[in-house]
Design a protein around this motif. Structure first.
Motif, short mmCIF file in Angstrom:
data_model
loop_
_atom_site.label_atom_id
_atom_site.label_comp_id
_atom_site.label_asym_id
_atom_site.label_seq_id
_atom_site.Cartn_x
_atom_site.Cartn_y
_atom_site.Cartn_z
N LEU A 114 0.44 4.50 1.59
CA LEU A 114 -0.53 3.44 1.29
C LEU A 114 -1.55 3.91 0.25
N VAL A 115 -2.04 5.13 0.44
CA VAL A 115 -3.01 5.71 -0.50
C VAL A 115 -2.38 5.82 -1.89
N HIS A 116 -1.15 6.29 -1.94
CA HIS A 116 -0.42 6.41 -3.21
C HIS A 116 -0.31 5.06 -3.91
N GLY A 117 -0.07 4.00 -3.16
CA GLY A 117 0.03 2.67 -3.76
C GLY A 117 -1.26 2.26 -4.47
N ILE A 118 -2.38 2.57 -3.85
CA ILE A 118 -3.68 2.27 -4.48
C ILE A 118 -3.87 3.16 -5.72
N GLU A 143 -5.59 17.08 -1.83
CA GLU A 143 -5.57 17.21 -3.30
C GLU A 143 -5.52 15.83 -3.96
N HIS A 144 -4.71 14.96 -3.38
CA HIS A 144 -4.56 13.61 -3.91
C HIS A 144 -5.90 12.87 -3.89
N TRP A 145 -6.57 12.86 -2.75
CA TRP A 145 -7.85 12.15 -2.64
C TRP A 145 -8.89 12.74 -3.60
N HIS A 146 -8.93 14.04 -3.69
CA HIS A 146 -9.90 14.70 -4.57
C HIS A 146 -9.72 14.25 -6.02
N GLN A 172 1.71 18.67 -8.14
CA GLN A 172 1.32 19.52 -7.02
C GLN A 172 1.86 18.97 -5.71
N GLU A 173 1.85 17.66 -5.54
CA GLU A 173 2.41 17.07 -4.32
C GLU A 173 3.89 17.46 -4.19
#
Length: 170
Positions: free
Chosen positions: A15-19, A140-143, A53-54
């Motif tokens: 879901l986060v990735h979609g945003i 890492e993604h959120w940052h 990195q993911e």
């Protein structure tokens, strides 16, 4: 963390990735080279880094070893990565790269067994259970998404609402 807990976290990460994809799509092609000040990464470089990195973290979790070589594969400042960064020439290229890396990580984590999830993974930074590498990728993604949001605002653009998951597709 159990396999089911890892998959639940992965579901939320999707879901986060979609945003994040929607945020990337907010940039214009010529804005991918925006650099707020010397020494800071551009949106293109951030996208290359966070998604590379993911994928690298997932591969390390799968393989039982996260090496510096694997970690540096997502480093846009590494001269050996220049061509890969430049290949993200357009927003469409950047979105495609993000999807490919995220989908690869998705397949890797979903294929893990219960034993795989808790197996120790060695790295130069310490030894952690494989599930922790998903958490590293998530943090890492959120940052870095926060950095992309800041860049959008500096370019007088409205980023997508952080938690607008109902319309998110990834």
């Amino acid at each position: 963390m159990t396999r089911q807990q890892l998959l639940d976290k992965r579901d939320f990460f999707n879901l986060v990735h979609g945003i994040t994809l929607r945020a990337i799509e907010t940039f214009a092609d010529n804005e991918l080279d925006f650099r707020p000040k010397p020494g800071m990464r551009t949106p293109r470089e951030l996208i290359f880094h966070v998604y590379g990195q993911e994928q690298a973290l997932a591969e390390g979790a799968r393989d039982g070893s996260f090496t510096m070589e694997l970690a540096n594969r997502s480093n846009p400042e590494d001269p050996s990565r220049t061509a890969a960064v430049v290949a993200l020439a357009t927003v469409a290229d950047a979105v495609g790269y993000a999807r490919t890396c995220h989908d690869t990580a998705e397949r890797i984590f979903r294929a893990m067994s219960e034993d795989d999830v808790v197996r120790p993974v060695n790295s130069p930074f310490g030894t952690y259970p494989a599930w922790q590498y998903l958490v590293f990728a998530y943090d890492e993604h959120w940052h870095h998404r926060g950095q992309l949001y800041t860049y959008l605002r500096l370019l007088d653009k409205e980023p997508p609402m952080l938690y607008d998951y109902q319309v998110s597709v990834g």
